[in-house]
Design an enzyme around this catalytic site. Sequence first.
Site, PDB file in Angstrom:
ATOM      1  N   GLU A 120       0.822  -1.213   0.000  1.00 50.46           N
ATOM      2  CA  GLU A 120       0.000   0.000   0.000  1.00 50.46           C
ATOM      3  C   GLU A 120       0.855   1.261   0.000  1.00 50.46           C
ATOM      4  OE1 GLU A 120      -2.861  -0.513  -1.063  1.00 50.46           O
ATOM      5  OE2 GLU A 120      -4.115   0.164   0.582  1.00 50.46           O
ATOM      6  N   THR A 168      -5.866   7.984  -4.694  1.00 47.52           N
ATOM      7  CA  THR A 168      -5.773   7.988  -3.228  1.00 47.52           C
ATOM      8  C   THR A 168      -4.774   9.049  -2.774  1.00 47.52           C
ATOM      9  OG1 THR A 168      -6.298   5.648  -3.181  1.00 47.52           O
ATOM     10  CG2 THR A 168      -5.282   6.537  -1.209  1.00 47.52           C
TER      11      THR A 168
END
Length: 285
Positions: A120, A168
């Site tokens: 991530e 994001t």
Amino acid sequence: MLSVRAPATSANLGSGFDVFGVALGTPADVIRVERAPETEITVTGAGSQYIPEDPDQNTVGAVADALDAPAHIEIDKGVRPSSGLGSSAASAAGAAVALNALYDRGLSREELVPVAAEGEALVSGVAHADNVAPSLLGGFTIVTDDGVTQVDASIPVVVCLPEITVSTRDARGIVPETASMTDVVETVGNAATLTVGMARDDPELVGRGMGSEIVTPERAALIDGFDAVSEAALEAGATGVTVSGAGPGVLAVCHADDRQAVAGTMIDAFDDAGIESRAYQTAVS
Ligand code: HSE
């Protein structure tokens, strides 16, 4: 080849920014692995054209490195990137489970959470675990610096995904640095309500507990039509609506019987805003 299915997830749920996450029944990625001298990645499926196959740039490459588990890795994307449904997290979680098994590393699902979170970090710049934790553990998860708490939960939801993308990284860039005490108090109350709702499988409490003036308004402003979609879903019976993760997915909690009506009205509302969308009628599971 060893194959693992890794579910999409929805993080934040409004009142739990960077803390709450849920696993969704659909969509999901499928990860297939076989041992190889060096890691090679192929990507097919939803949005695969936007995902780098270079192991140094792919979330799954970071996972293979962390487990010292070189492999041919096939990623069949069911979770579109930049959707707010934990696309990179699903691939990272699936790869962590698959490579752990392939190389008999013996790590538990809980121990794989920080491994998958490394992937991530490549995508969003932060190794947050609020998507990888539910993808690995299922149900509802609470991620803090001290670890992950998991609760089995079954809550009907609709996730409506418009044909727009929100990165994001960009969505994290607009998060305010401070919050008012009024907003903090409201958010804590809602987060507590939501947590009890998850433990009781109660869509009314979960929906009521999703409200927050912290982060959600800034994120919602990135999604054309959000207010109309939210209002339409609530009119059709949703008990709560919020931005899924960093967006643009919109998550509505409802009773199982209302899922179809909620999904239809959300699609229509996006359509009125000139945006095509698709809806997943699914559940936290
Ligand atoms: N909690 C993260 C965020 C999740 O909202 O930025 C990203 O999917």
